[in-house]
Design an enzyme around this catalytic site. Structure first.
Site, PDB file in Angstrom:
ATOM      1  N   GLY A 242       0.843  -1.194   0.000  1.00  0.00           N
ATOM      2  CA  GLY A 242       0.000   0.000   0.000  1.00  0.00           C
ATOM      3  C   GLY A 242       0.869   1.232   0.000  1.00  0.00           C
ATOM      4  O   GLY A 242       2.035   1.183  -0.403  1.00  0.00           O
ATOM      5  N   SER A 243       0.307   2.326   0.478  1.00  0.00           N
ATOM      6  CA  SER A 243       1.035   3.593   0.427  1.00  0.00           C
ATOM      7  C   SER A 243       2.118   3.639   1.500  1.00  0.00           C
ATOM      8  O   SER A 243       2.046   2.946   2.515  1.00  0.00           O
ATOM      9  CB  SER A 243       0.050   4.746   0.635  1.00  0.00           C
ATOM     10  OG  SER A 243      -0.488   4.661   1.940  1.00  0.00           O
ATOM     11  N   THR A 244       3.081   4.508   1.286  1.00  0.00           N
ATOM     12  CA  THR A 244       4.165   4.673   2.253  1.00  0.00           C
ATOM     13  C   THR A 244       3.613   5.207   3.580  1.00  0.00           C
ATOM     14  O   THR A 244       4.044   4.793   4.660  1.00  0.00           O
ATOM     15  CB  THR A 244       5.226   5.623   1.663  1.00  0.00           C
ATOM     16  OG1 THR A 244       5.739   4.991   0.475  1.00  0.00           O
ATOM     17  CG2 THR A 244       6.362   5.893   2.621  1.00  0.00           C
ATOM     18  N   ARG A 245       2.633   6.096   3.476  1.00  0.00           N
ATOM     19  CA  ARG A 245       2.039   6.662   4.706  1.00  0.00           C
ATOM     20  C   ARG A 245       1.473   5.545   5.588  1.00  0.00           C
ATOM     21  O   ARG A 245       1.776   5.455   6.779  1.00  0.00           O
ATOM     22  CB  ARG A 245       0.925   7.657   4.305  1.00  0.00           C
ATOM     23  CG  ARG A 245       0.293   8.401   5.453  1.00  0.00           C
ATOM     24  CD  ARG A 245      -0.798   9.356   4.925  1.00  0.00           C
ATOM     25  NE  ARG A 245      -1.648   8.766   3.902  1.00  0.00           N
ATOM     26  CZ  ARG A 245      -2.654   7.932   4.153  1.00  0.00           C
ATOM     27  NH1 ARG A 245      -2.959   7.618   5.389  1.00  0.00           N
ATOM     28  NH2 ARG A 245      -3.370   7.423   3.170  1.00  0.00           N
ATOM     29  N   THR A 246       0.666   4.667   5.005  1.00  0.00           N
ATOM     30  CA  THR A 246       0.084   3.579   5.812  1.00  0.00           C
ATOM     31  C   THR A 246       1.161   2.582   6.227  1.00  0.00           C
ATOM     32  O   THR A 246       1.129   2.067   7.343  1.00  0.00           O
ATOM     33  CB  THR A 246      -1.019   2.846   5.013  1.00  0.00           C
ATOM     34  OG1 THR A 246      -1.901   3.816   4.451  1.00  0.00           O
ATOM     35  CG2 THR A 246      -1.813   1.921   5.896  1.00  0.00           C
ATOM     36  N   GLY A 247       2.133   2.342   5.338  1.00  0.00           N
ATOM     37  CA  GLY A 247       3.221   1.408   5.667  1.00  0.00           C
ATOM     38  C   GLY A 247       3.944   1.812   6.940  1.00  0.00           C
ATOM     39  O   GLY A 247       4.287   0.974   7.780  1.00  0.00           O
ATOM     40  N   GLU A 265       5.604  -3.283   1.030  1.00  0.00           N
ATOM     41  CA  GLU A 265       5.807  -3.008  -0.410  1.00  0.00           C
ATOM     42  C   GLU A 265       5.007  -1.735  -0.670  1.00  0.00           C
ATOM     43  O   GLU A 265       3.782  -1.774  -0.685  1.00  0.00           O
ATOM     44  CB  GLU A 265       5.250  -4.130  -1.296  1.00  0.00           C
ATOM     45  CG  GLU A 265       5.209  -5.514  -0.680  1.00  0.00           C
ATOM     46  CD  GLU A 265       6.538  -6.225  -0.707  1.00  0.00           C
ATOM     47  OE1 GLU A 265       7.404  -5.780  -1.471  1.00  0.00           O
ATOM     48  OE2 GLU A 265       6.702  -7.200   0.040  1.00  0.00           O
ATOM     49  N   CYS A 299       2.199   0.858  -8.855  1.00  0.00           N
ATOM     50  CA  CYS A 299       3.212   1.363  -7.924  1.00  0.00           C
ATOM     51  C   CYS A 299       4.521   1.642  -8.642  1.00  0.00           C
ATOM     52  O   CYS A 299       5.253   2.550  -8.281  1.00  0.00           O
ATOM     53  CB  CYS A 299       3.419   0.364  -6.797  1.00  0.00           C
ATOM     54  SG  CYS A 299       3.699  -1.305  -7.394  1.00  0.00           S
ATOM     55  N   GLU A 398       3.709  10.748  -5.280  1.00  0.00           N
ATOM     56  CA  GLU A 398       3.096   9.710  -6.103  1.00  0.00           C
ATOM     57  C   GLU A 398       1.672  10.130  -6.443  1.00  0.00           C
ATOM     58  O   GLU A 398       0.869  10.393  -5.542  1.00  0.00           O
ATOM     59  CB  GLU A 398       3.066   8.388  -5.317  1.00  0.00           C
ATOM     60  CG  GLU A 398       2.559   7.238  -6.141  1.00  0.00           C
ATOM     61  CD  GLU A 398       2.530   5.934  -5.356  1.00  0.00           C
ATOM     62  OE1 GLU A 398       2.158   5.957  -4.171  1.00  0.00           O
ATOM     63  OE2 GLU A 398       2.886   4.902  -5.935  1.00  0.00           O
TER      64      GLU A 398
END
Ligand code: NDP
Length: 500
Positions: A242-247, A265, A299, A398
């Protein structure tokens, strides 16, 4: 199904089921009730999806743990596990039309691509891990003769998986296939925006012979079901895409709970370097094909073209011309290459970025508008910006839509510096007729995958994942087994001094 058949009528006959799959069956919505699933094709409601809560996640994890502890799947012989995964791959192929239609209804991509790419790649992934699982050997360490040390890989236990909406079935398969092949139980939380194919896959897995509770799918919202899974104290590993923020949040949830292993990822802002000796026509074709594929919701989309000044004008003109052949159309119609973006929120996000590009002084070369509004769906023109600077929002963030930013470079060193000037590091590409030069540049690029004179050409045999803010894990290839297994040493003392 023949590509000329009436896909729309076929899809209209489907009855998508949005109830969770726990313990080998559909379960009625729990305390969270349901939410509406809206098709981005025309804005119409297509299903009700269960809004999973912590109690639903807990029910799935408890069952998955029991199945694991009892060895219902983990203790089956590798050959038996292989047969189940191969059967599942075959069922995915048999149900290819249904899965493709569900994917298209749910997230808007052209049905021909859903079928040929998403569904077929998912089947291939399941079969590949099925085939791989009984060909892996463990190790014996080079110890003194007084010991025998076995280094073995064991299934990690209960795997939690959280996946996004851009390739819902394929991302699910990338997690589930190696996790199941290694003998684990899985609880998966699909995206609220596209949960239907993951749910159907779990049903098919049961039909293929997977024991109950080994693969569960609990749909719901990220901050509810997703967070509950990431915080659950009895989940051994969390595989997240998913997104970097949620990661970043997911990593914190692991720290707040049981230090479960976390593999992320995440997003990308991948550079596409065109050097002055490149085959510009081939480069333009590859770039347009990759940035506009899947409505730009990939992505690893090459969203930043870094182009040498000497070929800049030629490359820009060619990409702009190619963009015309990617105009969005009806996802059910044969020949449509670009469909709808996933929902109104994503549409607004993409349009906001386009507005930011204009405001910050980038040159809009083509596209930039919403189209097909009369359908009620969410369609954006393929869009190309020129004269983009590295500090502009459209070069840094992104967008996850069909928007290409072209950044001029004065020489190779400048191109490499621009390419690496990003917090992301998922993919990259370099184009040059001089292979020595291309490989030197490829070495300098900080990305998990670097394509040389190509883009998007890869398959299940190679790892996929990123450097830097693009995450910590790798999907695909034999390396994925590492994520879903524990490494164990068994040290056996041997008697010394016995003459042979
Ligand atoms: P999000 O991060 O918004 O969501 C990803 C998943 O996480 C969804 O299932 C979402 O649920 C869930 N989620 C959201 N918030 C939380 C939370 N607080 N706790 C737990 N789970 C949560 O990403 P998108 O779905 O928008 O996907 C697009 C992103 O995925 C892009 O950045 C893209 O680059 C990346 N991606 C990376 C890939 C890779 O291999 N590196 C491949 C494909 C995509 P819900 O949908 O309900 O919010």
């Amino acid at each position: 199904m023949d590509g000329a058949r009436d896909w729309q009528a076929y899809a209209a006959g489907l009855k998508p089921d949005g109830r969770a799959w726990i313990g080998g069956q559909r379960v009625p919505p729990g305390p969270g009730g349901v939410f509406d699933c809206i098709s981005p094709i025309d804005g119409r409601k297509i299903a009700e999806i269960s809004r999973g809560q912590a109690t639903d996640i807990d029910q799935a994890v408890v069952g998955a743990r029991r199945a694991f502890a009892e060895g219902r799947w983990a203790n089956r012989s590798p050959r038996e596990r292989k047969q189940v995964l191969l059967r599942l791959a075959e069922l995915v192929r048999i149900h290819a039309d249904e899965l493709a239609a569900l994917e298209t209804l749910d997230m808007g991509k052209p049905v021909a691509l859903s079928r040929a790419v998403d569904v077929m790649s998912a089947a291939q992934c399941l079969a590949w891990y099925g085939e791989a699982l009984d060909k892996r050997y463990d190790e014996i360490a080079p110890t003194p003769r007084t010991a025998l040390a076995l280094v073995t890989r064991e299934p990690i236990g209960v795997v939690g998986a959280i996946v996004p909406w851009n390739y819902p079935l394929l991302m699910t398969s990338w997690k589930v296939a190696p996790a199941l092949a290694a003998g684990n139980s899985v609880v998966l939380k699909p995206s609220e925006k596209a949960a239907l194919t993951a749910l159907r896959l779990a049903e098919l897995a049961c039909e293929a012979g997977l024991p109950e509770h080994v693969f569960n799918v609990v749909p719901g919202l990220g901050p509810e079901a997703g967070q509950a899974l990431a915080l659950h104290p009895d989940v051994d590993c969390l595989a997240f895409t998913g997104s970097t923020r949620t990661g970043k949040q997911i990593v914190q949830f692991a720290g707040q709970s049981n230090l479960k292993r976390v593999y992320t990822e995440l997003g990308g802002k991948s550079p596409f370097l065109v050097l002055d000796d490149a085959d510009v026509e081939a480069a333009a074709r590859a770039c347009a094909g990759a940035i506009f594929f899947n409505q730009g919701e990939s992505c690893n989309a090459p969203s930043r073209a870094v182009v040498h000044a000497r070929v800049l004008e030629d490359f820009t003109a060619r990409v702009a011309e190619l963009a015309q052949s990617y105009q969005p159309g009806d996802p059910w119609t044969r020949g449509t290459v670009m469909g709808a973006v996933v929902d109104r929120i994503q549409l607004d996000t993409v349009l906001r970025y386009i507005a930011a590009g204009r405001q910050e002084g980038a040159r809009l070369v083509t596209g930039g508008a919403r189209v097909r509004e009369d359908t009620g769906g969410f369609y954006v023109q393929p869009t190309v910006f020129g004269a983009v600077r590295s500090d502009m929002t459209i070069a840094r963030e992104e967008i996850f839509g069909p928007v290409l930013s072209i950044l001029p470079a004065t020489d190779v060193a400048h191109a490499v510096a621009l390419a690496n000037d990003t917090p992301y590091g998922l993919a990259a590409s370099v184009w040059s007729r001089d292979l020595d030069r291309a490989l030197t540049v490829a070495r300098a690029l900080r990305a998990g995958t670097v394509h040389v004179n190509s883009y998007d050409e890869d398959d299940i045999t190679v790892p996929f994942g990123g450097y830097k803010d693009s995450g910590t894990g790798r999907d695909k290839s034999l390396h994925a087994f590492d994520k879903y297994t524990e490494l164990k040493t068994t040290w056996i003392r041997l008697p010394a001094g016995i003459a042979p």
